[in-house]
Design an enzyme around this catalytic site. Structure first.
Site, PDB file in Angstrom:
ATOM      1  N   TYR A  56       3.777  61.205 -29.591  1.00 49.06           N
ATOM      2  CA  TYR A  56       4.496  62.210 -28.799  1.00 49.06           C
ATOM      3  C   TYR A  56       3.711  62.616 -27.553  1.00 49.06           C
ATOM      4  O   TYR A  56       4.319  62.978 -26.537  1.00 49.06           O
ATOM      5  CB  TYR A  56       4.891  63.412 -29.676  1.00 49.06           C
ATOM      6  CG  TYR A  56       5.948  63.007 -30.676  1.00 49.06           C
ATOM      7  CD1 TYR A  56       7.263  62.787 -30.270  1.00 49.06           C
ATOM      8  CD2 TYR A  56       5.623  62.750 -32.002  1.00 49.06           C
ATOM      9  CE1 TYR A  56       8.221  62.356 -31.167  1.00 49.06           C
ATOM     10  CE2 TYR A  56       6.575  62.321 -32.912  1.00 49.06           C
ATOM     11  CZ  TYR A  56       7.874  62.121 -32.479  1.00 49.06           C
ATOM     12  OH  TYR A  56       8.834  61.668 -33.361  1.00 49.06           O
ATOM     13  N   ASN A  92      18.397  64.936 -27.242  1.00 45.35           N
ATOM     14  CA  ASN A  92      17.223  64.376 -26.578  1.00 45.35           C
ATOM     15  C   ASN A  92      16.082  65.379 -26.533  1.00 45.35           C
ATOM     16  O   ASN A  92      16.301  66.584 -26.389  1.00 45.35           O
ATOM     17  CB  ASN A  92      17.574  63.948 -25.152  1.00 45.35           C
ATOM     18  CG  ASN A  92      18.640  62.867 -25.141  1.00 45.35           C
ATOM     19  OD1 ASN A  92      18.888  62.239 -26.177  1.00 45.35           O
ATOM     20  ND2 ASN A  92      19.286  62.666 -24.008  1.00 45.35           N
ATOM     21  N   HIS A 109      17.258  68.821 -31.417  1.00 49.14           N
ATOM     22  CA  HIS A 109      16.211  68.048 -32.092  1.00 49.14           C
ATOM     23  C   HIS A 109      14.814  68.391 -31.568  1.00 49.14           C
ATOM     24  O   HIS A 109      13.890  67.604 -31.742  1.00 49.14           O
ATOM     25  CB  HIS A 109      16.470  66.546 -31.943  1.00 49.14           C
ATOM     26  CG  HIS A 109      17.633  66.057 -32.757  1.00 49.14           C
ATOM     27  ND1 HIS A 109      18.192  64.806 -32.624  1.00 49.14           N
ATOM     28  CD2 HIS A 109      18.352  66.671 -33.744  1.00 49.14           C
ATOM     29  CE1 HIS A 109      19.199  64.668 -33.475  1.00 49.14           C
ATOM     30  NE2 HIS A 109      19.326  65.791 -34.156  1.00 49.14           N
TER      31      HIS A 109
HETATM   32  N1  APR Z   1      25.098  54.969 -20.609  1.00 49.61           N
HETATM   33  C1  APR Z   1      25.786  55.417 -21.689  1.00 49.61           C
HETATM   34  N2  APR Z   1      25.456  55.103 -22.946  1.00 49.61           N
HETATM   35  C2  APR Z   1      24.377  54.327 -23.134  1.00 49.61           C
HETATM   36  C3  APR Z   1      23.601  53.833 -22.067  1.00 49.61           C
HETATM   37  C4  APR Z   1      24.003  54.181 -20.755  1.00 49.61           C
HETATM   38  N3  APR Z   1      23.351  53.762 -19.675  1.00 49.61           N
HETATM   39  N4  APR Z   1      22.592  53.088 -22.588  1.00 49.61           N
HETATM   40  C5  APR Z   1      22.741  53.113 -23.923  1.00 49.61           C
HETATM   41  N5  APR Z   1      23.824  53.857 -24.257  1.00 49.61           N
HETATM   42  C6  APR Z   1      24.342  54.160 -25.584  1.00 49.61           C
HETATM   43  C7  APR Z   1      24.130  53.062 -26.597  1.00 49.61           C
HETATM   44  O1  APR Z   1      25.206  52.153 -26.553  1.00 49.61           O
HETATM   45  C8  APR Z   1      24.082  53.845 -27.902  1.00 49.61           C
HETATM   46  O2  APR Z   1      25.391  54.006 -28.461  1.00 49.61           O
HETATM   47  O3  APR Z   1      23.628  55.271 -26.066  1.00 49.61           O
HETATM   48  C9  APR Z   1      23.566  55.238 -27.478  1.00 49.61           C
HETATM   49  C10 APR Z   1      22.128  55.522 -27.890  1.00 49.61           C
HETATM   50  O4  APR Z   1      22.057  55.571 -29.275  1.00 49.61           O
HETATM   51  P1  APR Z   1      20.703  55.883 -30.034  1.00 49.61           P
HETATM   52  O5  APR Z   1      19.600  55.043 -29.494  1.00 49.61           O
HETATM   53  O6  APR Z   1      20.998  55.780 -31.488  1.00 49.61           O
HETATM   54  O7  APR Z   1      20.361  57.395 -29.626  1.00 49.61           O
HETATM   55  P2  APR Z   1      20.958  58.745 -30.188  1.00 49.61           P
HETATM   56  O8  APR Z   1      22.390  58.576 -30.598  1.00 49.61           O
HETATM   57  O9  APR Z   1      20.642  59.793 -29.198  1.00 49.61           O
HETATM   58  O10 APR Z   1      20.065  58.980 -31.481  1.00 49.61           O
HETATM   59  C11 APR Z   1      20.304  60.140 -32.236  1.00 49.61           C
HETATM   60  O11 APR Z   1      18.480  59.621 -33.686  1.00 49.61           O
HETATM   61  O12 APR Z   1      16.288  58.891 -34.060  1.00 49.61           O
HETATM   62  C12 APR Z   1      17.112  59.962 -33.910  1.00 49.61           C
HETATM   63  O13 APR Z   1      16.451  62.139 -33.428  1.00 49.61           O
HETATM   64  C13 APR Z   1      16.699  60.903 -32.820  1.00 49.61           C
HETATM   65  O14 APR Z   1      18.052  62.267 -31.359  1.00 49.61           O
HETATM   66  C14 APR Z   1      17.915  60.980 -31.924  1.00 49.61           C
HETATM   67  C15 APR Z   1      19.037  60.626 -32.869  1.00 49.61           C
END
Ligand code: APR
Length: 233
Positions: A56, A92, A109
């Site tokens: 982190y 985020n 989070h």
């Molecule tokens: N524009 C829009 N969407 C996008 C882009 C972009 N440029 N790039 C990627 N994505 C989408 C991907 O297709 C995916 O569906 O964003 C999503 C990201 O998903 P994750 O990586 O799973 O992230 P998130 O949903 O925020 O994760 C949720 O999981 O690990 C934990 O606590 C952590 O807050 C996090 C939570």
């Protein structure tokens, strides 16, 4: 008289992707080279505090090299201009929403630029590194940790979020895979309360089927377009 809709917006890692911050479930399912279980659980923190704190510290330091993108800017603009209720709930831990100027914002989070005392529960703004064993400014216990909600821990602000969802006429989900609860359940909650639901995501997410409408594409394009649409109503 025109009624101004109440809006709840959920954001995930996808909104920061175009700023250069890696999403969680990228290629290989690794987050910056680590399995999520190795850096994002209470067990990992207990087993290897040096690794988790360092991880982190690096994420916190990396914030200096990124800037908000057009999607963060558009949401901040909507936040300023919208006279109805509006709440941005982000999963985020980066600070790009606030750096873009968003005010009606909750970090469910946690946040990289905050520290949490595992002793007294106080939270503090934090810059720079946070080595294990750092003393809490409030209670002096050497138990400060990154203020990140790990898997198995309860996200912040759930009461306020659920209250906002109950009043929402429109729920919008941006850049999240819909893989992690409770955030992944917000769309169903919003529907049960009678709100319309819209997803803006690069590709179909696990929860796409729950939304009234899914628009696919990069957040840097879709979010400004949607905000323009809302503000020109
Ligand atoms: N524009 C829009 N969407 C996008 C882009 C972009 N440029 N790039 C990627 N994505 C989408 C991907 O297709 C995916 O569906 O964003 C999503 C990201 O998903 P994750 O990586 O799973 O992230 P998130 O949903 O925020 O994760 C949720 O999981 O690990 C934990 O606590 C952590 O807050 C996090 C939570």
């Amino acid at each position: 008289m025109t009624v101004i809709p109440n809006i709840v917006i959920l954001t995930g890692a996808g909104i920061s992707a175009e700023s250069g911050i890696a999403t969680f479930r990228g290629p290989g399912g690794l987050w910056e080279g680590h399995r999520v279980e190795d850096v994002c659980t209470p067990e990992a923190l207990a087993a290897d505090p040096n690794l988790v704190h360092l991880f982190y510290d690096r994420r916190r330091a990396a914030l200096a090299d990124v800037v908000p993108n057009a999607a963060h800017a558009a949401l901040a603009r909507l936040d300023r201009a919208w006279s109805g209720e509006l709440l941005i709930v982000t999963q985020n831990v980066d600070d790009l929403h606030e750096r873009a100027g968003a005010v009606r914002l909750l970090h469910m989070h946690g946040a990289l630029k905050q520290a949490l005392c595992a002793g007294c529960g106080e939270r503090f703004d934090w810059q720079g590194d946070l080595p294990p064993g750092t003393a809490c400014p409030a209670c002096a216990t050497r138990a400060l940790r990154p203020d990140i909600v790990f898997f198995g821990e309860i996200p912040y602000h759930m009461d306020r979020i659920e209250a906002a969802l109950a009043e929402a006429d429109l729920f919008v989900s941006i850049g999240t895979s819909g893989a992690v609860y409770p955030a992944a359940g917000f769309v169903r909650m919003a529907r049960e309360y009678g709100g319309a639901t819209l997803e803006l995501n690069l590709d179909r997410s696990e929860g796409s089927g729950w939304f009234d409408e899914s628009r696919l594409g990069p957040a840097g394009q879709l979010v400004p377009e949607w905000v323009e649409q809302m503000l020109s109503r």
